[in-house]
Scaffold this motif. Structure first.
Motif, PDB file in Angstrom:
ATOM      1  N   SER A   1      38.704  -9.483   6.778  1.00  0.00           N
ATOM      2  CA  SER A   1      39.305 -10.477   7.819  1.00  0.00           C
ATOM      3  C   SER A   1      40.654 -11.079   7.110  1.00  0.00           C
ATOM      4  O   SER A   1      40.693 -11.299   5.964  1.00  0.00           O
ATOM      5  CB  SER A   1      38.438 -11.396   8.232  1.00  0.00           C
ATOM      6  OG  SER A   1      38.359 -12.386   7.261  1.00  0.00           O
ATOM      7  N   GLY A   2      41.563 -10.862   7.897  1.00  0.00           N
ATOM      8  CA  GLY A   2      42.961 -11.467   7.548  1.00  0.00           C
ATOM      9  C   GLY A   2      43.245 -12.961   8.084  1.00  0.00           C
ATOM     10  O   GLY A   2      42.603 -13.343   8.846  1.00  0.00           O
ATOM     11  N   ILE A   3      44.603 -13.075   8.292  1.00  0.00           N
ATOM     12  CA  ILE A   3      45.132 -14.291   8.746  1.00  0.00           C
ATOM     13  C   ILE A   3      44.803 -14.588  10.213  1.00  0.00           C
ATOM     14  O   ILE A   3      44.323 -15.691  10.494  1.00  0.00           O
ATOM     15  CB  ILE A   3      46.812 -14.324   8.508  1.00  0.00           C
ATOM     16  CG1 ILE A   3      47.056 -14.460   6.936  1.00  0.00           C
ATOM     17  CG2 ILE A   3      47.204 -15.823   9.108  1.00  0.00           C
ATOM     18  CD1 ILE A   3      48.377 -14.298   6.717  1.00  0.00           C
TER      19      ILE A   3
ATOM     20  N   ARG B   1      39.353 -16.528  14.962  1.00  0.00           N
ATOM     21  CA  ARG B   1      37.941 -16.850  14.342  1.00  0.00           C
ATOM     22  C   ARG B   1      37.381 -15.865  15.427  1.00  0.00           C
ATOM     23  O   ARG B   1      36.406 -16.561  16.121  1.00  0.00           O
ATOM     24  CB  ARG B   1      37.575 -18.400  14.621  1.00  0.00           C
ATOM     25  CG  ARG B   1      36.349 -18.323  13.488  1.00  0.00           C
ATOM     26  CD  ARG B   1      35.963 -19.831  13.138  1.00  0.00           C
ATOM     27  NE  ARG B   1      36.876 -20.480  12.100  1.00  0.00           N
ATOM     28  CZ  ARG B   1      36.744 -21.525  11.660  1.00  0.00           C
ATOM     29  NH1 ARG B   1      36.088 -22.634  12.256  1.00  0.00           N
ATOM     30  NH2 ARG B   1      37.246 -21.977  10.564  1.00  0.00           N
TER      31      ARG B   1
ATOM     32  N   ALA C   1      41.246 -15.357  10.521  1.00  0.00           N
ATOM     33  CA  ALA C   1      40.847 -16.457  10.263  1.00  0.00           C
ATOM     34  C   ALA C   1      41.524 -17.682  11.005  1.00  0.00           C
ATOM     35  O   ALA C   1      40.656 -18.615  11.351  1.00  0.00           O
ATOM     36  CB  ALA C   1      41.825 -17.027   8.797  1.00  0.00           C
ATOM     37  N   VAL C   2      42.622 -17.455  11.809  1.00  0.00           N
ATOM     38  CA  VAL C   2      43.135 -18.319  12.924  1.00  0.00           C
ATOM     39  C   VAL C   2      42.327 -18.158  14.207  1.00  0.00           C
ATOM     40  O   VAL C   2      41.779 -19.372  14.744  1.00  0.00           O
ATOM     41  CB  VAL C   2      44.562 -18.138  13.239  1.00  0.00           C
ATOM     42  CG1 VAL C   2      45.061 -19.199  14.224  1.00  0.00           C
ATOM     43  CG2 VAL C   2      45.308 -18.525  11.897  1.00  0.00           C
TER      44      VAL C   2
END
Ligand code: ATP
Ligand code: MG
Lengths: 262, 411
Positions: free
Chosen positions: A115-117, A123, A120-121
Motif C-alpha cells: 500500500s502506498g500514499i 484507507r 494510506a489516505v
C-alpha cells in the motif's frame, strides 16, 4: 544439496587495511553455517559486504533463492538485498527502540506489503485488510520466537536477551531464505544461550531457511553448525565440520596466539 | 528552603542581568534634544525582577530534574503530562472539542475583520507547520528551506493568474503539484545528506529561490512583486471585503481539517511507520528492506506539496506577494512551530502555530519588548519542555488478540 549462496574472492579494503582478503564461502539449503574468528577478523565486514552496506572492493556474490534463478547480488542496495531474501541481525543491537515490539516486526513486513500514499489516505479496503493481516502475521512470528508476552512493550524496555531475539523476529518477518545472525548470543546467560540454540534449530526446521551465524560462544557454534568457516586478519584459514575445526592446529593457533604450541 | 548560597547565586544572576540590559533598559539617547536619559528605575526593576525570577527558575529546574530521575527509575506514568491525560479521556476532550468547533464557527461573526484576518494567518501557519511536521517530525529530516516551496505555490498562482487568468480553485492543485515537483527536484540530490548537512543545503536552496524571485524581473517582477491577485470566488458570488475575509477564514478551517486528517492517516500507515523507523535507525531500516531514498523523498515531496498548496492560499489572501514574504525567517518560524509544539504531534503543532503566530500579534501592546518576550518564551519552553508543548505520544499499534480486531490507543 542445492547451494543458495556463493561468495567468490570477496575482498574489502578500508584504505590500506585489508579487512577481507579473497574470501570464498558457500551455503546450502537448510544448512547452519558458522563464521568464526578472533576479534577484528573481518566477520561483521563480511556481513556488511553481502548485505550491500559496503560495496566490496572485489569479488562476486550469487544467490539462488529456492524456486528462483541464480543471480548476482553485487551492487544491490541493502533494501534490495533484503527483498531478495537475505535478512540479518546486528552485532550491536539496532532495534527501533521507541517503537513497540509489534511495530518492529511490522517494519520487517514492510517490503512484503504494497500500500502506498493513496491507500494510506483513503484507507480503502485493500489497505485495511493488508494492515490487519500484517498485525496478525507479525504476532504469529512473535509467538514463534517466544516474544508474544512483550507484544505491546516498547523495544527499549525489553530485557537484553529478548532484544536479541526480537532482532531475529524482525529479520524473519522479511521472509528470508537465508538468515544472517551477527553474534546472536552476545550478552546472553547460559539459559538464554541454550534457548537460542533450540530456537535457531527450530527456525531452520520450521521455516526452511539457511542460517549463517557469527558467534564467539564455541559451545553454541560446535553444537549448532553443520559447517564452520574460520577467518583471521581477513583471510580464510580453515573450513570444515565442527570436529575438524576443533582439531585444526591453524585454528587453535589463531585463537590462542603465536606462542602456543599445539 | 532558601539557603544562603542560593541567595548569593541569585544576587549574581541579577547583577549579570542588570549589566546585560543596561544599554537597552537604562540608557536612552534622545536625538531631538541631544541629551542622554538615564532611567535608573528600570535598572532597579530588572535587578529585583531577575533576582526573584531566578528562584522560580531554580525551583522549576529542580522539579524537572526530579521528574527525570523518577522516569529513569522506571516510574513511566510520571511522564504523562496534563495534556496527555486530558487527551486520553474522551469524556473530557469531547465537550472540549465541540466547544472549540463552535468557537471556530462563530469566530468571524463575533470578532472584527482584523481578528479574523489574524486567525486566518495563524491557520496558514498551522498548515505549514503540519506540512513541515511530516518532513521534520515524522521523517526526521531537518529542512530549513521549507519556505521555498511556499513561495513556489504563491508565485504559481500569482503568475498563472496574471498571464492566463487561472482561477484560485484551479491554481490550488497546480500549486500543490508544483510544490511536490520542486520537492522531488531538490530531494533527489540532497537527501543522501544527513542532519546538519541537509539543513545547510536546504537553507541554501530556500535563499536561492528567494534571490531568483528578487532578481529575475522579467519572470517574477522582482522586489516589487505581483499585486491584484484575485481572492477566491465561490460559485460566482461577489464578496464584500468582510465576506471575502470570512470566506477565506472558513476555507482555511476546511483546509486545516483536511490536513489534520491526511497527516493523521499517513502517520498510521505503512509509510508512516517507515518514516518513524527511518528516524530511529537508518541502517537497520534499510536492512529491513525499506528503500531509504524513496521513503525520504516521499516525506520531502509531501511536505513540499503542502507548502505549495498553502502558498496559493497565501497569495489569494494577501492579494499581493513579493519575495520579502519568503525569507529564511519564515522557515525558522515554521520550524519553531514544529519544535515548540512537539515534533511529530499533530495537536502539538496546531498549538505551536497558534501560540507562535498569535502571541506576537497580541503582544503588540508591549510594542518594543514584543520580540524579547517572544524569545524568552521560546527559551523557557525549550528548557522545561524540550519535547514541545504537547510532546508526541505516538499511537502505537497494539495487538489485542488473534481476531483481526486491532485497537489503537494513545494520542
Ligand atoms: N567502516 C570501517 N572503516 C574502516 N575500517 C573498518 C570499518 N569496519 C571495520 N573496519 C575494520 O575492519 C576490521 C574487521 O572488522 P570487523 O568488525 O569486521 O571485525 P569482526 O570480525 O566482526 O570483529 P568482532 O568479533 O570484534 O565483532 C577491523 O580491523 C576494523 O577496524
Ligand atoms: Mg563483528
Amino acid at each position: 544439496m542445492k547451494t543458495i549462496l556463493e561468495v567468490k574472492n570477496l575482498t574489502m579494503n578500508f584504505g590500506g587495511l585489508c579487512a577481507l582478503d579473497r574470501i570464498d564461502l558457500d551455503i546450502s539449503e537448510r544448512e547452519i553455517v558458522a563464521l568464526i574468528g578472533p576479534n577484528g577478523a573481518g566477520k561483521t565486514t563480511f556481513f556488511n559486504c553481502i548485505t550491500g552496506i559496503f560495496p566490496p572492493t572485489e569479488g562476486e556474490m550469487f544467490i539462488s533463492p529456492p524456486g528462483k534463478q541464480r543471480k548476482s547480488i553485487k551492487g544491490l542496495k541493502p533494501n534490495q538485498v533484503t527483498e531478495n531474501g537475505l535478512a540479518r541481525t546486528f552485532q550491536n543491537i539496532r532495534l527501533f527502540q521507541n517503537m513497540t515490539v509489534l511495530e518492529n516486526v511490522m517494519i520487517g513486513r514492510h517490503c512484503r506489503m504494497s500500500s502506498g500514499i493513496a491507500g494510506a489516505v483513503l484507507r480503502n479496503r485493500a489497505t485495511v485488510e493488508e494492515e490487519e493481516a500484517v498485525v496478525e502475521e507479525s504476532y504469529i512470528i512473535l509467538q514463534k520466537i517466544g516474544l508474544s508476552e512483550y507484544v505491546n512493550e516498547f523495544a527499549k524496555n525489553l530485557p537484553y536477551g529478548a532484544q536479541r531475539r526480537l532482532e531475529i523476529a524482525r529479520a524473519l518477518a522479511t521472509e528470508p531464505f537465508l538468515l544472517l545472525l551477527d553474534e546472536p548470543a552476545a550478552g546472553m546467560n547460559l539459559r538464554e544461550t541454550k534457548e537460542l540454540d533450540e530456537l535457531i534449530v527450530r527456525i531452520r526446521d520450521s521455516e526452511g531457511v539457511s542460517i549463517l551465524l557469527i558467534e564467539h560462544d564455541m559451545k553454541l557454534v560446535m553444537s549448532l553448525s553443520d559447517r564452520i568457516f574460520v577467518v583471521d586478519y581477513g583471510k580464510k584459514i580453515a573450513q570444515g565440520k565442527p570436529e575438524e575445526i576443533q582439531k585444526n592446529p591453524v585454528v587453535i593457533k589463531a585463537y590462542l596466539g603465536e606462542d602456543f604450541d599445539a | 528552603m532558601i539557603t544562603l548560597p542560593e541567595i548569593k547565586k541569585s544576587f549574581f544572576v541579577s547583577l549579570w542581568f542588570m549589566f546585560l540590559t543596561f544599554p537597552i533598559m537604562v540608557v536612552r539617547v534622545n536625538p531631538i534634544e541631544k541629551a542622554v536619559e538615564w532611567r535608573w528605575k528600570n535598572l532597579l526593576l530588572v535587578g529585583v525582577g531577575s533576582f526573584l525570577l531566578s528562584f522560580v527558575w531554580r525551583y522549576l529546574f529542580k522539579r524537572k530534574e526530579a521528574g527525570k530521575k523518577k522516569e529513569e527509575a522506571g516510574y513511566d506514568s510520571g511522564a504523562k503530562s496534563f495534556f496527555h491525560i486530558i487527551l486520553a479521556e474522551p469524556k473530557i476532550y469531547k465537550p472540549f472539542l465541540i466547544g472549540i468547533a463552535f468557537f471556530a464557527l462563530a469566530f468571524p461573526f463575533i470578532f472584527s475583520i482584523y481578528q479574523t484576518n489574524i486567525m486566518t494567518t495563524a491557520l496558514i501557519y498551522v498548515m505549514l507547520g503540519l506540512g513541515l511536521n511530516i518532513v521534520v517530525g515524522l521523517a526526521g529530516l531537518l529542512d530549513l528551506g521549507y519556505v521555498a516551496f511556499y513561495a513556489v505555490g504563491a508565485y504559481s498562482y500569482a503568475l498563472l493568474n496574471y498571464h492566463f487568468g487561472l482561477s484560485f480553485w484551479l491554481a490550488l492543485p497546480i500549486g500543490a503539484a508544483l510544490g511536490a515537483f520542486f520537492g522531488i527536484l531538490l530531494g533527489f540530490p540532497v537527501l543522501r545528506l544527513r542532519g546538519d548537512y541537509l539543513a545547510i543545503v536546504t537553507l541554501g536552496f530556500g535563499e536561492i529561490i528567494r534571490i531568483i524571485l528578487e532578481n529575475w524581473n522579467e519572470f517574477s517582477f522582482g522586489p516589487s512583486g505581483i499585486a491584484n491577485i484575485p481572492r477566491p470566488g465561490f460559485l460566482g458570488i461577489e464578496f464584500s471585503l468582510q465576506g471575502a475575509t470570512t470566506f477565506m477564514y472558513f476555507l482555511m478551517i476546511v483546509l486545516t481539517l483536511f490536513t489534520v486528517f491526511v497527516v493523521n492517516r499517513l502517520q498510521n500507515s505503512r509509510i508512516g511507520r517507515a518514516w518513524i523507523a527511518l528516524r530511529e535507525d537508518e541502517i537497520a531500516c534499510q536492512a529491513m528492506g525499506i528503500d531509504k531514498t524513496k521513503t525520504k523523498l516521499t516525506a520531502f515531496a509531501l511536505g513540499a506539496t503542502w507548502a505549495g498548496m498553502v502558498g496559493v492560499v497565501f497569495a489569494a489572501k494577501t492579494t499581493f506577494i513579493n519575495p520579502a514574504s519568503f525569507t529564511v525567517w519564515e522557515s525558522i518560524i515554521i520550524l519553531c512551530i514544529v519544535v515548540l509544539g512537539g515534533m511529530g504531534s499533530v495537536i502539538g503543532v496546531v498549538f505551536g502555530a497558534l501560540i507562535l503566530i498569535l502571541l506576537p500579534e497580541y503582544l503588540r501592546a508591549f510594542s518594543e519588548y514584543r520580540m524579547l518576550i517572544f524569545g524568552a518564551v521560546l527559551i523557557i519552553m525549550m528548557v522545561f519542555r524540550p519535547g514541545g508543548v504537547i510532546s508526541s505520544v505516538r499511537r502505537t499499534y497494539r495487538f489485542e488478540g488473534l481476531t483481526g480486531k486491532r485497537d489503537k490507543t494513545g494520542i
